[in-house]
Design a protein around this motif. Sequence first.
Motif, PDB file in Angstrom:
ATOM      1  N   THR A 174       0.853  -1.182   0.000  1.00  0.00           N
ATOM      2  CA  THR A 174       0.000   0.000   0.000  1.00  0.00           C
ATOM      3  C   THR A 174       0.897   1.243   0.000  1.00  0.00           C
ATOM      4  O   THR A 174       2.085   1.166   0.338  1.00  0.00           O
ATOM      5  N   PHE A 175       0.300   2.393  -0.335  1.00  0.00           N
ATOM      6  CA  PHE A 175       1.040   3.660  -0.244  1.00  0.00           C
ATOM      7  C   PHE A 175       1.507   3.886   1.200  1.00  0.00           C
ATOM      8  O   PHE A 175       2.495   4.563   1.439  1.00  0.00           O
ATOM      9  N   GLY A 176       0.765   3.314   2.152  1.00  0.00           N
ATOM     10  CA  GLY A 176       1.132   3.468   3.569  1.00  0.00           C
ATOM     11  C   GLY A 176       2.331   2.624   3.956  1.00  0.00           C
ATOM     12  O   GLY A 176       2.959   2.871   4.991  1.00  0.00           O
ATOM     13  N   GLU A 177       2.665   1.601   3.149  1.00  0.00           N
ATOM     14  CA  GLU A 177       3.824   0.735   3.447  1.00  0.00           C
ATOM     15  C   GLU A 177       5.056   1.135   2.638  1.00  0.00           C
ATOM     16  O   GLU A 177       6.174   0.788   2.991  1.00  0.00           O
ATOM     17  N   MET A 178       4.829   1.830   1.515  1.00  0.00           N
ATOM     18  CA  MET A 178       5.928   2.112   0.595  1.00  0.00           C
ATOM     19  C   MET A 178       6.917   3.118   1.154  1.00  0.00           C
ATOM     20  O   MET A 178       6.555   4.018   1.900  1.00  0.00           O
ATOM     21  N   ASP A 179       8.154   2.955   0.708  1.00  0.00           N
ATOM     22  CA  ASP A 179       9.161   3.959   0.982  1.00  0.00           C
ATOM     23  C   ASP A 179       8.666   5.267   0.351  1.00  0.00           C
ATOM     24  O   ASP A 179       8.198   5.251  -0.792  1.00  0.00           O
ATOM     25  N   PRO A 180       8.753   6.400   1.087  1.00  0.00           N
ATOM     26  CA  PRO A 180       8.219   7.646   0.527  1.00  0.00           C
ATOM     27  C   PRO A 180       8.765   7.966  -0.866  1.00  0.00           C
ATOM     28  O   PRO A 180       8.016   8.436  -1.730  1.00  0.00           O
ATOM     29  N   ALA A 181      10.024   7.675  -1.114  1.00  0.00           N
ATOM     30  CA  ALA A 181      10.602   7.989  -2.434  1.00  0.00           C
ATOM     31  C   ALA A 181       9.944   7.147  -3.525  1.00  0.00           C
ATOM     32  O   ALA A 181       9.700   7.623  -4.638  1.00  0.00           O
ATOM     33  N   ALA A 182       9.626   5.886  -3.202  1.00  0.00           N
ATOM     34  CA  ALA A 182       8.976   5.003  -4.180  1.00  0.00           C
ATOM     35  C   ALA A 182       7.561   5.501  -4.463  1.00  0.00           C
ATOM     36  O   ALA A 182       7.104   5.521  -5.605  1.00  0.00           O
ATOM     37  N   LYS A 183       6.872   5.938  -3.412  1.00  0.00           N
ATOM     38  CA  LYS A 183       5.522   6.474  -3.595  1.00  0.00           C
ATOM     39  C   LYS A 183       5.590   7.745  -4.440  1.00  0.00           C
ATOM     40  O   LYS A 183       4.813   7.924  -5.381  1.00  0.00           O
ATOM     41  N   GLU A 184       6.532   8.624  -4.102  1.00  0.00           N
ATOM     42  CA  GLU A 184       6.669   9.891  -4.827  1.00  0.00           C
ATOM     43  C   GLU A 184       6.898   9.679  -6.318  1.00  0.00           C
ATOM     44  O   GLU A 184       6.459  10.465  -7.139  1.00  0.00           O
ATOM     45  N   ALA A 185       7.625   8.609  -6.649  1.00  0.00           N
ATOM     46  CA  ALA A 185       7.976   8.371  -8.050  1.00  0.00           C
ATOM     47  C   ALA A 185       6.742   8.111  -8.907  1.00  0.00           C
ATOM     48  O   ALA A 185       6.772   8.287 -10.115  1.00  0.00           O
ATOM     49  N   MET A 186       5.638   7.690  -8.279  1.00  0.00           N
ATOM     50  CA  MET A 186       4.489   7.272  -9.103  1.00  0.00           C
ATOM     51  C   MET A 186       3.146   7.797  -8.603  1.00  0.00           C
ATOM     52  O   MET A 186       2.117   7.442  -9.146  1.00  0.00           O
ATOM     53  N   SER A 187       3.152   8.620  -7.575  1.00  0.00           N
ATOM     54  CA  SER A 187       1.876   9.038  -7.009  1.00  0.00           C
ATOM     55  C   SER A 187       1.120   9.997  -7.927  1.00  0.00           C
ATOM     56  O   SER A 187       1.690  10.582  -8.852  1.00  0.00           O
ATOM     57  N   HIS A 188      -0.157  10.171  -7.631  1.00  0.00           N
ATOM     58  CA  HIS A 188      -1.014  11.118  -8.361  1.00  0.00           C
ATOM     59  C   HIS A 188      -0.435  12.528  -8.250  1.00  0.00           C
ATOM     60  O   HIS A 188      -0.482  13.307  -9.187  1.00  0.00           O
ATOM     61  N   ARG A 189       0.153  12.841  -7.080  1.00  0.00           N
ATOM     62  CA  ARG A 189       0.722  14.168  -6.873  1.00  0.00           C
ATOM     63  C   ARG A 189       1.957  14.352  -7.761  1.00  0.00           C
ATOM     64  O   ARG A 189       2.161  15.392  -8.353  1.00  0.00           O
ATOM     65  N   ALA A 190       2.778  13.287  -7.835  1.00  0.00           N
ATOM     66  CA  ALA A 190       3.982  13.361  -8.679  1.00  0.00           C
ATOM     67  C   ALA A 190       3.592  13.519 -10.147  1.00  0.00           C
ATOM     68  O   ALA A 190       4.228  14.271 -10.891  1.00  0.00           O
ATOM     69  N   ARG A 191       2.541  12.828 -10.557  1.00  0.00           N
ATOM     70  CA  ARG A 191       2.099  12.924 -11.964  1.00  0.00           C
ATOM     71  C   ARG A 191       1.568  14.328 -12.270  1.00  0.00           C
ATOM     72  O   ARG A 191       1.815  14.869 -13.347  1.00  0.00           O
ATOM     73  N   ALA A 192       0.833  14.891 -11.308  1.00  0.00           N
ATOM     74  CA  ALA A 192       0.334  16.253 -11.509  1.00  0.00           C
ATOM     75  C   ALA A 192       1.510  17.224 -11.539  1.00  0.00           C
ATOM     76  O   ALA A 192       1.554  18.145 -12.353  1.00  0.00           O
ATOM     77  N   PHE A 193       2.487  16.980 -10.639  1.00  0.00           N
ATOM     78  CA  PHE A 193       3.622  17.898 -10.592  1.00  0.00           C
ATOM     79  C   PHE A 193       4.458  17.846 -11.863  1.00  0.00           C
ATOM     80  O   PHE A 193       4.968  18.867 -12.318  1.00  0.00           O
ATOM     81  N   ALA A 194       4.564  16.644 -12.467  1.00  0.00           N
ATOM     82  CA  ALA A 194       5.319  16.544 -13.727  1.00  0.00           C
ATOM     83  C   ALA A 194       4.692  17.464 -14.775  1.00  0.00           C
ATOM     84  O   ALA A 194       5.386  18.133 -15.543  1.00  0.00           O
ATOM     85  N   LYS A 195       3.357  17.531 -14.781  1.00  0.00           N
ATOM     86  CA  LYS A 195       2.664  18.406 -15.726  1.00  0.00           C
ATOM     87  C   LYS A 195       2.881  19.879 -15.372  1.00  0.00           C
ATOM     88  O   LYS A 195       3.044  20.725 -16.242  1.00  0.00           O
ATOM     89  N   LEU A 196       2.880  20.149 -14.054  1.00  0.00           N
ATOM     90  CA  LEU A 196       3.085  21.530 -13.610  1.00  0.00           C
ATOM     91  C   LEU A 196       4.489  21.997 -13.964  1.00  0.00           C
ATOM     92  O   LEU A 196       4.701  23.117 -14.424  1.00  0.00           O
ATOM     93  N   LYS A 197       5.441  21.083 -13.777  1.00  0.00           N
ATOM     94  CA  LYS A 197       6.858  21.382 -14.081  1.00  0.00           C
ATOM     95  C   LYS A 197       6.985  21.705 -15.577  1.00  0.00           C
ATOM     96  O   LYS A 197       7.635  22.682 -15.950  1.00  0.00           O
ATOM     97  N   ALA A 198       6.340  20.883 -16.392  1.00  0.00           N
ATOM     98  CA  ALA A 198       6.403  21.115 -17.846  1.00  0.00           C
ATOM     99  C   ALA A 198       5.801  22.474 -18.192  1.00  0.00           C
ATOM    100  O   ALA A 198       6.281  23.174 -19.075  1.00  0.00           O
ATOM    101  N   ALA A 199       4.749  22.863 -17.447  1.00  0.00           N
ATOM    102  CA  ALA A 199       4.071  24.116 -17.758  1.00  0.00           C
ATOM    103  C   ALA A 199       4.807  25.336 -17.199  1.00  0.00           C
ATOM    104  O   ALA A 199       4.850  26.390 -17.843  1.00  0.00           O
ATOM    105  N   LEU A 200       5.415  25.199 -16.009  1.00  0.00           N
ATOM    106  CA  LEU A 200       5.922  26.399 -15.322  1.00  0.00           C
ATOM    107  C   LEU A 200       7.419  26.429 -15.073  1.00  0.00           C
ATOM    108  O   LEU A 200       7.977  27.487 -14.798  1.00  0.00           O
ATOM    109  N   LEU A 201       8.086  25.276 -15.086  1.00  0.00           N
ATOM    110  CA  LEU A 201       9.508  25.271 -14.753  1.00  0.00           C
ATOM    111  C   LEU A 201      10.347  24.988 -15.992  1.00  0.00           C
ATOM    112  O   LEU A 201      11.529  24.936 -15.935  1.00  0.00           O
TER     113      LEU A 201
END
Length: 201
Positions: A174-201
């Motif tokens: 579960t996301f609750g068991e995963m290493d935070p870095a592993a979760k970050e690599a694929m989470s909904h937040r990371a996916r949204a941020f990849a789009k934000l990065k493409a748009a703003l950074l």
Amino acid sequence: MALKLEPGTRLVVATHNPGKARELAEILENRFPLVTAGELGLAEPDETETSFAGNALLKARAAAEASGLVALADDSGLSVAVLDGAPGIHSARWAGPARDFTLAMAKVEARIEEEEAGAGDLAAWFTCALAVAWPGGPAVVVEGRVDGTLTFPPRGDRGFGYDPIFVPEGGTQTFGEMDPAAKEAMSHRARAFAKLKAALL
């Protein structure tokens, strides 16, 4: 003119949830000094929109106007297929005023059990909408999603919210068991941020 977010810009994160603020700081690769709406004593606006994107934008605009800083807001939640997408935008509300997600996870399990027809269907997804708003100016909103299945009882004490009952597609933890870095690599937040990065950074 293309909108750009310059590294080092002080951002206000429109949240009173320290767990969410920490996660956003990591996703932003600590490139921006962050202050939370909670730390600034800003009121939480009523989330009156009917979508994650709408609520993220509403929160970002409110924080930008109240603080005079560029604001970053996130609206995210868990949607369960057999519950017609609930709790969805009401995910935090299901945890009650005390933000008790143990209670919220039990409520999800109880509601699924009530839907006897869907007893075998535990498909679910997390959605995250991120909005960046400039005071009195433009705003950008993006959305990310990760699909998976629910598991009960909850497992793991990492992450926050509904993480202990959500197993992402192709995973066993579960996301609750995963290493935070592993979760970050694929989470909904990371996916949204990849789009934000493409748009703003």
